[in-house]
Design a protein around this motif. Structure first.
Motif, PDB file in Angstrom:
ATOM      1  N   THR A 102       0.902  -1.235   0.129  1.00 47.21           N
ATOM      2  CA  THR A 102      -0.047   0.083   0.187  1.00 47.21           C
ATOM      3  C   THR A 102       0.920   1.224  -0.047  1.00 47.21           C
ATOM      4  OG1 THR A 102      -2.060  -1.077   1.263  1.00 47.21           O
ATOM      5  CG2 THR A 102      -1.837   1.518   1.279  1.00 47.21           C
ATOM      6  N   ASP A 103       1.947   1.397   0.872  1.00 45.27           N
ATOM      7  CA  ASP A 103       2.744   2.376   0.780  1.00 45.27           C
ATOM      8  C   ASP A 103       3.579   2.590  -0.213  1.00 45.27           C
ATOM      9  OD1 ASP A 103       1.900   3.090   3.602  1.00 45.27           O
ATOM     10  OD2 ASP A 103       3.641   2.122   4.412  1.00 45.27           O
ATOM     11  N   ASP A 104       3.893   1.734  -1.122  1.00 46.33           N
ATOM     12  CA  ASP A 104       4.816   1.583  -2.255  1.00 46.33           C
ATOM     13  C   ASP A 104       3.767   2.242  -3.277  1.00 46.33           C
ATOM     14  OD1 ASP A 104       6.787   1.129  -4.506  1.00 46.33           O
ATOM     15  OD2 ASP A 104       5.414  -0.429  -4.834  1.00 46.33           O
ATOM     16  N   VAL A 105       2.657   1.610  -3.615  1.00 42.36           N
ATOM     17  CA  VAL A 105       1.746   2.232  -4.678  1.00 42.36           C
ATOM     18  C   VAL A 105       1.514   3.628  -4.280  1.00 42.36           C
ATOM     19  CG1 VAL A 105      -0.482   1.886  -5.832  1.00 42.36           C
ATOM     20  CG2 VAL A 105       0.904   0.001  -5.114  1.00 42.36           C
ATOM     21  N   ARG A 106       1.113   3.860  -3.059  1.00 43.23           N
ATOM     22  CA  ARG A 106       0.762   5.347  -2.738  1.00 43.23           C
ATOM     23  C   ARG A 106       1.749   6.644  -2.888  1.00 43.23           C
ATOM     24  NH1 ARG A 106      -0.705   4.686   2.281  1.00 43.23           N
ATOM     25  NH2 ARG A 106      -3.030   4.256   1.853  1.00 43.23           N
ATOM     26  N   ASP A 107       3.087   5.943  -2.601  1.00 43.27           N
ATOM     27  CA  ASP A 107       3.990   7.057  -2.661  1.00 43.27           C
ATOM     28  C   ASP A 107       4.386   6.941  -4.208  1.00 43.27           C
ATOM     29  OD1 ASP A 107       4.478   7.058  -0.094  1.00 43.27           O
ATOM     30  OD2 ASP A 107       6.193   5.742   0.186  1.00 43.27           O
ATOM     31  N   ARG A 108       4.547   6.340  -5.160  1.00 44.50           N
ATOM     32  CA  ARG A 108       4.778   6.264  -6.275  1.00 44.50           C
ATOM     33  C   ARG A 108       3.804   6.963  -7.216  1.00 44.50           C
ATOM     34  NH1 ARG A 108       4.594   2.225  -8.939  1.00 44.50           N
ATOM     35  NH2 ARG A 108       4.058   0.492  -7.418  1.00 44.50           N
ATOM     36  N   ALA A 109       2.577   6.871  -6.868  1.00 48.82           N
ATOM     37  CA  ALA A 109       1.260   7.119  -7.720  1.00 48.82           C
ATOM     38  C   ALA A 109       1.056   8.666  -7.128  1.00 48.82           C
ATOM     39  CB  ALA A 109      -0.145   6.750  -7.052  1.00 48.82           C
ATOM     40  N   THR A 110       1.211   9.031  -5.862  1.00 55.18           N
ATOM     41  CA  THR A 110       1.182  10.435  -5.484  1.00 55.18           C
ATOM     42  C   THR A 110       2.390  11.369  -6.108  1.00 55.18           C
ATOM     43  OG1 THR A 110       0.363   9.779  -3.326  1.00 55.18           O
ATOM     44  CG2 THR A 110       1.464  11.752  -3.380  1.00 55.18           C
ATOM     45  N   ARG A 111       3.554  10.864  -6.183  1.00 57.20           N
ATOM     46  CA  ARG A 111       4.843  11.546  -6.947  1.00 57.20           C
ATOM     47  C   ARG A 111       4.272  11.753  -8.360  1.00 57.20           C
ATOM     48  NH1 ARG A 111      10.546   8.976  -8.251  1.00 57.20           N
ATOM     49  NH2 ARG A 111      11.348  10.701  -9.748  1.00 57.20           N
ATOM     50  N   GLY A 112       3.700  10.710  -8.869  1.00 56.58           N
ATOM     51  CA  GLY A 112       3.321  10.996 -10.457  1.00 56.58           C
ATOM     52  C   GLY A 112       2.021  11.995 -10.521  1.00 56.58           C
ATOM     53  N   LEU A 113       1.054  11.806  -9.739  1.00 56.90           N
ATOM     54  CA  LEU A 113      -0.061  12.770  -9.802  1.00 56.90           C
ATOM     55  C   LEU A 113       0.479  14.147  -9.347  1.00 56.90           C
ATOM     56  CD1 LEU A 113      -3.063  12.921 -10.252  1.00 56.90           C
ATOM     57  CD2 LEU A 113      -3.469  12.533  -7.823  1.00 56.90           C
ATOM     58  N   GLN A 114       1.511  14.171  -8.555  1.00 55.65           N
ATOM     59  CA  GLN A 114       1.913  15.535  -8.361  1.00 55.65           C
ATOM     60  C   GLN A 114       2.500  16.231  -9.517  1.00 55.65           C
ATOM     61  OE1 GLN A 114       3.923  14.987  -4.360  1.00 55.65           O
ATOM     62  NE2 GLN A 114       2.018  15.633  -3.259  1.00 55.65           N
ATOM     63  N   GLU A 115       3.245  15.369 -10.127  1.00 54.43           N
ATOM     64  CA  GLU A 115       4.182  15.896 -11.224  1.00 54.43           C
ATOM     65  C   GLU A 115       3.159  16.318 -12.495  1.00 54.43           C
ATOM     66  OE1 GLU A 115       7.836  12.824 -10.946  1.00 54.43           O
ATOM     67  OE2 GLU A 115       6.102  12.280 -12.061  1.00 54.43           O
ATOM     68  N   LEU A 116       1.964  15.728 -12.460  1.00 55.55           N
ATOM     69  CA  LEU A 116       0.929  16.005 -13.525  1.00 55.55           C
ATOM     70  C   LEU A 116       0.424  17.284 -13.072  1.00 55.55           C
ATOM     71  CD1 LEU A 116      -0.627  12.477 -13.683  1.00 55.55           C
ATOM     72  CD2 LEU A 116       0.432  13.918 -15.769  1.00 55.55           C
ATOM     73  N   ILE A 117       0.020  17.477 -11.919  1.00 56.43           N
ATOM     74  CA  ILE A 117      -0.524  18.928 -11.400  1.00 56.43           C
ATOM     75  C   ILE A 117       0.447  19.913 -11.801  1.00 56.43           C
ATOM     76  CG2 ILE A 117      -1.244  20.332  -9.348  1.00 56.43           C
ATOM     77  CD1 ILE A 117      -2.378  17.375  -8.376  1.00 56.43           C
ATOM     78  N   GLY A 118       1.928  19.763 -11.373  1.00 55.45           N
ATOM     79  CA  GLY A 118       2.870  20.522 -11.583  1.00 55.45           C
ATOM     80  C   GLY A 118       3.104  20.997 -13.219  1.00 55.45           C
TER      81      GLY A 118
END
Length: 411
Positions: A102-118
């Motif tokens: 859970t933590d692995d998926v959340r960390d990577r997906a959050t990083r990707g989503l924040q990059e998209l927002i950025g």
């Protein structure tokens, strides 16, 4: 009494305006140029600039990412010696998925989503690898994590989450109904991978049937290869026409269209247009995986963007995989993806003509209302330090939300 804010020497691409004839300014290449008037939180229009200043900034709607895989992104660093074609990537990613937490998926997906927002995105559709066979009705770990991520970020971005099921699993009517019911209660988008499965035609028909029953949008990974005889895209078009389906249908990849020429290509593209499908070109992953042989590839793997457009088929551009087994490099940035499509498909200037592929056209492909500059709140608009539409595809300038800029009366 409202006070206008004025942004001097601004470009607005003509393609990003619902009513360019009413917006003011004067024509400059594929844009309108003038001083942007902002009133009551909205872009009111352009007034002619007092002087002969050159354009310094460009305003356009926030971006829409039509096709990514946030569950898999940023996983390449723990894979060693990975390479090869689509099947090799599927196998390598499956091995990595076995260690997801859970933590692995959340960390990577959050990083990707924040990059998209950025990068300026207001809307994103992410696929999620699904379970198969006997477990096909059981949502995977990443499904739960990304749905939590959607709730956590919904004040910043619209995140659509699409299960990437196997079309062979959807050939079972009970499975198709179960997954569709789950999707209807959450994200409203049903996806499937269509390649060479023997029962793909039945699976496609079931996908349309349950989408109509539960009011879902459809999204297919289809014909992701250059082998002769791949016909999934045509089967999807046939099913859409048979059902008279009104919901949005997005078909990603469609690499095998590169095999068709002349009357065969015309017949299929005309059918796709009549069926109301939208095609997502995904240049990064297709360039990396397709056309592999013992030496340097001589086939690009990109779908026939120009021929589809000429046939009246809406074409959009997605980023697809970022730093995973399917594409070990890249970044979450629709502007970069469009720039790569320009190079790969030989899309010639003016580049403003293609901006709908990552904005208004992509919005429609996801079933969303398009945001044009002249009808959008400034919170849905971006400001680039750019002197042309070419500049924003160059990778040398990053956007900022226009709402963050409009803090004084004059900028």
């Amino acid at each position: 009494m409202l006070t206008d804010q004025i942004l001097k020497d601004v470009l607005v691409p003509v393609s990003m305006l619902a009513h360019p004839d009413r917006f003011g300014g004067h024509k400059h290449q594929d844009c309108l140029h003038g001083d942007l008037v902002v009133r009551d939180g909205k872009a009111l229009g352009l007034q002619n600039h007092d002087g002969h200043g050159d354009a310094r900034q460009l305003v356009m709607p926030k971006l829409t990412e039509c096709h990514v895989h946030l569950d898999k992104c940023h996983s390449i660093s723990r894979m060693h010696g990975v390479g090869g074609d689509l099947q090799a990537a599927i196998e390598a990613q499956a091995l990595d998925r076995a260690i997801w937490t859970t933590d692995d998926v959340r960390d990577r997906a959050t990083r990707g989503l924040q990059e998209l927002i950025g990068s300026g995105c207001r809307s994103v559709r992410s696929h999620v690898d699904w379970t198969h066979g006997a477990d096909a009705t059981v949502p995977p770990l990443a499904w739960h994590v990304l749905n939590e991520l959607e709730q956590d970020h919904r004040n910043r971005v619209t995140l659509q989450i699409c299960p990437l099921t196997g079309i062979d699993d959807l050939a079972d009517s009970d499975v198709a109904n179960s997954i569709a019911r789950l999707v209807a209660a959450t994200t409203g988008v049903l996806g499937a991978f269509v390649f060479q499965q023997p029962n793909r035609q039945e699976g496609i028909k079931n996908a349309f049937r349950v989408a109509e029953k539960f009011g879902l949008a459809l999204d297919f990974h289809v014909d992701e290869g250059l082998a002769d005889g791949l016909n999934g895209l045509e089967l999807v078009a046939d099913a859409a026409l048979e059902h008279g389906f009104q919901g949005p249908v997005l078909c990603g990849h469609a690499c095998s269209l590169a095999n068709l020429q002349g009357p065969d290509l015309t017949r299929v593209t005309d059918k796709i247009a009549r069926a109301g499908l939208t095609i997502a070109a995904l240049p990064a992953t297709n360039l990396y995986l397709q056309g592999r042989a013992s030496g340097t590839p001589d086939r690009r793997g990109i779908t026939r963007m120009r021929e589809l457009g000429a046939a009246g088929v809406p074409v959009v551009v997605g980023t697809d995989n970022v730093r995973d087994a399917f594409c070990p490099i890249g970044r979450h940035d629709p502007c970069q993806s469009l720039a790569l499509a320009v190079l790969t498909a030989h899309l010639d200037p003016p580049f403003g003509d293609y901006l709908p592929m990552i904005t208004t056209g992509a919005d429609r492909a996801l079933g969303l209302a398009p945001a044009y500059v002249d009808v959008a709140a400034i919170g849905d608009l971006l400001l680039f330090d750019a002197t042309s539409t070419s500049d924003i595809l160059s990778g040398t300038t990053r956007p900022v939300p226009l709402s963050d800029v409009c803090k004084g009366e004059t900028v």
